[in-house]
Enzyme design. Structure first.
Site, PDB file in Angstrom:
ATOM      1  CD  GLU A 214     -10.702   7.370  -0.718  1.00  0.00           C
ATOM      2  OE1 GLU A 214     -10.882   6.140  -0.514  1.00  0.00           O
ATOM      3  OE2 GLU A 214     -10.812   7.891  -1.836  1.00  0.00           O
ATOM      4  CG  ASP A 215     -10.448   2.326   0.206  1.00  0.00           C
ATOM      5  OD1 ASP A 215     -10.167   3.457  -0.269  1.00  0.00           O
ATOM      6  OD2 ASP A 215     -10.978   1.440  -0.480  1.00  0.00           O
ATOM      7  CG  ASP A 218      -2.797   3.946  -6.360  1.00  0.00           C
ATOM      8  OD1 ASP A 218      -1.582   4.092  -6.316  1.00  0.00           O
ATOM      9  OD2 ASP A 218      -3.351   3.213  -7.198  1.00  0.00           O
ATOM     10  CG  PHE A 267      -3.928  -4.442  -6.493  1.00  0.00           C
ATOM     11  CD1 PHE A 267      -4.137  -3.243  -7.175  1.00  0.00           C
ATOM     12  CD2 PHE A 267      -5.017  -5.103  -5.948  1.00  0.00           C
ATOM     13  CE1 PHE A 267      -5.411  -2.723  -7.309  1.00  0.00           C
ATOM     14  CE2 PHE A 267      -6.301  -4.583  -6.078  1.00  0.00           C
ATOM     15  CZ  PHE A 267      -6.490  -3.394  -6.776  1.00  0.00           C
ATOM     16  NE  ARG A 280     -15.891  -4.574  -2.512  1.00  0.00           N
ATOM     17  CZ  ARG A 280     -15.341  -3.443  -2.955  1.00  0.00           C
ATOM     18  NH1 ARG A 280     -14.488  -2.782  -2.215  1.00  0.00           N
ATOM     19  NH2 ARG A 280     -15.633  -2.976  -4.158  1.00  0.00           N
TER      20      ARG A 280
HETATM   21  P1  IMP Z   1      -6.482   6.972  -6.618  1.00  0.00           P
HETATM   22  O1  IMP Z   1      -7.453   7.872  -7.294  1.00  0.00           O
HETATM   23  O2  IMP Z   1      -5.444   6.450  -7.592  1.00  0.00           O
HETATM   24  O3  IMP Z   1      -5.830   7.553  -5.397  1.00  0.00           O
HETATM   25  O4  IMP Z   1      -7.262   5.657  -6.240  1.00  0.00           O
HETATM   26  C1  IMP Z   1      -7.977   5.513  -5.083  1.00  0.00           C
HETATM   27  C2  IMP Z   1      -8.885   4.315  -5.171  1.00  0.00           C
HETATM   28  O5  IMP Z   1      -8.336   3.252  -5.952  1.00  0.00           O
HETATM   29  C3  IMP Z   1      -9.069   3.736  -3.792  1.00  0.00           C
HETATM   30  O6  IMP Z   1     -10.147   4.374  -3.133  1.00  0.00           O
HETATM   31  C4  IMP Z   1      -9.339   2.288  -4.086  1.00  0.00           C
HETATM   32  O7  IMP Z   1     -10.707   2.100  -4.365  1.00  0.00           O
HETATM   33  C5  IMP Z   1      -8.558   1.996  -5.335  1.00  0.00           C
HETATM   34  N1  IMP Z   1      -7.252   1.364  -5.029  1.00  0.00           N
HETATM   35  C6  IMP Z   1      -6.039   1.929  -5.145  1.00  0.00           C
HETATM   36  N2  IMP Z   1      -5.061   1.062  -4.786  1.00  0.00           N
HETATM   37  C7  IMP Z   1      -5.696  -0.066  -4.421  1.00  0.00           C
HETATM   38  C8  IMP Z   1      -5.212  -1.348  -3.919  1.00  0.00           C
HETATM   39  O8  IMP Z   1      -4.022  -1.617  -3.727  1.00  0.00           O
HETATM   40  N3  IMP Z   1      -6.179  -2.261  -3.659  1.00  0.00           N
HETATM   41  C9  IMP Z   1      -7.502  -2.028  -3.835  1.00  0.00           C
HETATM   42  N4  IMP Z   1      -7.989  -0.854  -4.283  1.00  0.00           N
HETATM   43  C10 IMP Z   1      -7.092   0.115  -4.573  1.00  0.00           C
HETATM   44 MG    MG Z   2     -12.120   3.811  -2.976  1.00  0.00          MG
END
Ligand code: IMP
Ligand code: MG
Length: 306
Positions: A214-215, A218, A267, A280
């Site tokens: 995963e990148d 969050d 962010f 990106r």
């Molecule tokens: P989660 O389900 O809240 O953990 O969100 C995960 C996804 O939200 C990541 O795979 C990203 O695509 C996106 N995301 C969460 N935080 C960021 C950020 O700071 N920048 C860009 N994308 C984010």
């Molecule tokens: Mg993602």
């Protein structure tokens, strides 16, 4: 997965933000109960004179959530109650989401007041290109050692992961297969069918050692869903490698086996990460700081004695 469906004609919520939050939880298949329990905080003899009723309880995550749309400076009273709650009920997990957290959550899904607000360009570089390269090389070495003698399937979650994935796989010195999956995300525009895998792994992962890449993690809701899905496909093992861990925002506690960097509640963009599909292609990871939307005159939050 059973949700606590809310009949359209009678939503229990006192404030629209609570409604939207429930939709997000529904989307990610996270069960919730609205105001299921009141915690007495203060007594006058046998009479309870102060209570606290958190907005939600998420049974799967064993987590209470209090959502306040009050401006941060006005939540002193709420903080005091929360402190008492934590002192008197140390066994419960509760998380307070401020108005700012809530707006950031919406902005992350591409809507809400922050999306209309001015977004200045990248405010500051958090991780330079060489710093990322060094950390990715370390991760590659650790993973190669941990899986020595095995064959690996590295499975990336599109789209933000492609830069990291491309660099990471070249630092892993094991025979490996590469695959990707895609998952739908919450848009708030009425698609309440719930989170879906829009592209599954093409490789049959049954009996294979899978490393999900995963990148950024969050709230953890995406990963929580993906892990449940992948476990059903019976891999020999399933681990997670995330470049970035925004731990302070976690709602669903998910185990990350490998993490590049822990990051603050900002962010982030660049190195594959986008804001509304932009940024990106920046070779570093930077912080965007959208301006906060103006505070409306009447907030409309309920004033019940809780
Ligand atoms: P989660 O389900 O809240 O953990 O969100 C995960 C996804 O939200 C990541 O795979 C990203 O695509 C996106 N995301 C969460 N935080 C960021 C950020 O700071 N920048 C860009 N994308 C984010
Ligand atoms: Mg993602």
């Amino acid at each position: 997965m059973a949700h606590y469906a809310v009949p359209d004609t009678h939503r229990p919520f006192a404030h629209p933000s609570e409604d939207e939050f429930a939709r997000i939880l529904n989307f990610y298949g996270v069960q919730w109960l609205y105001e299921p329990r009141s915690f007495p905080l203060r007594w006058d003899g046998a009479r309870v004179v102060e209570m606290f009723t958190p907005d939600y309880y998420l049974p799967d995550l064993d987590l209470y959530i209090e959502l306040t749309t009050l401006k941060q400076s006005l939540v002193t009273e709420k903080n005091r109650k929360l402190r008492h709650l934590r002192e008197q009920y140390p066994e419960i997990n509760i998380k307070l989401l401020y108005r700012r957290d809530y707006h950031r959550l919406l902005a992350k899904y591409g809507f809400g007041p922050l999306v209309q607000a001015d977004v200045p360009d990248v405010e500051r570089v958090l991780f330079t290109k060489p710093r990322i390269e060094r950390r990715v090389a370390e991760l590659g070495r650790t993973i190669s050692n941990d899986y020595a003698g095995e064959q690996l399937v590295i499975l990336g979650v599109l789209r933000g992961v492609f830069c990291f994935m491309a660099d990471l796989m070249r630092q892993i010195t094991l025979p490996l297969s590469v695959d990707f999956m895609s998952v739908s995300y919450y848009t708030g525009d009425g698609d309440e069918g719930g989170v879906r895998i829009t592209k599954g792994p093409d490789i049959d992962i049954a009996g294979r050692h899978v490393l999900l890449v995963e990148d950024i993690v969050d709230t953890g809701m995406t990963l929580n869903y993906l892990l449940r899905y992948l476990r059903e496909l019976n891999p020999a093992s399933l681990s997670v490698c995330a470049l970035l861990d925004k731990r302070v925002r976690r709602l669903a506690s998910v185990n990350l086996n490998y993490t590049g960097f822990e990051v603050p509640d900002e962010f982030l963009v660049g190195y594959g990460l986008d804001y509304l599909e932009r940024y990106r292609n920046m070779p570093f990871i930077g912080i965007l700081r959208p301006t906060e939307p103006p505070q409306p005159k009447s907030d409309g939050e309920k004033q019940s004695p809780k």
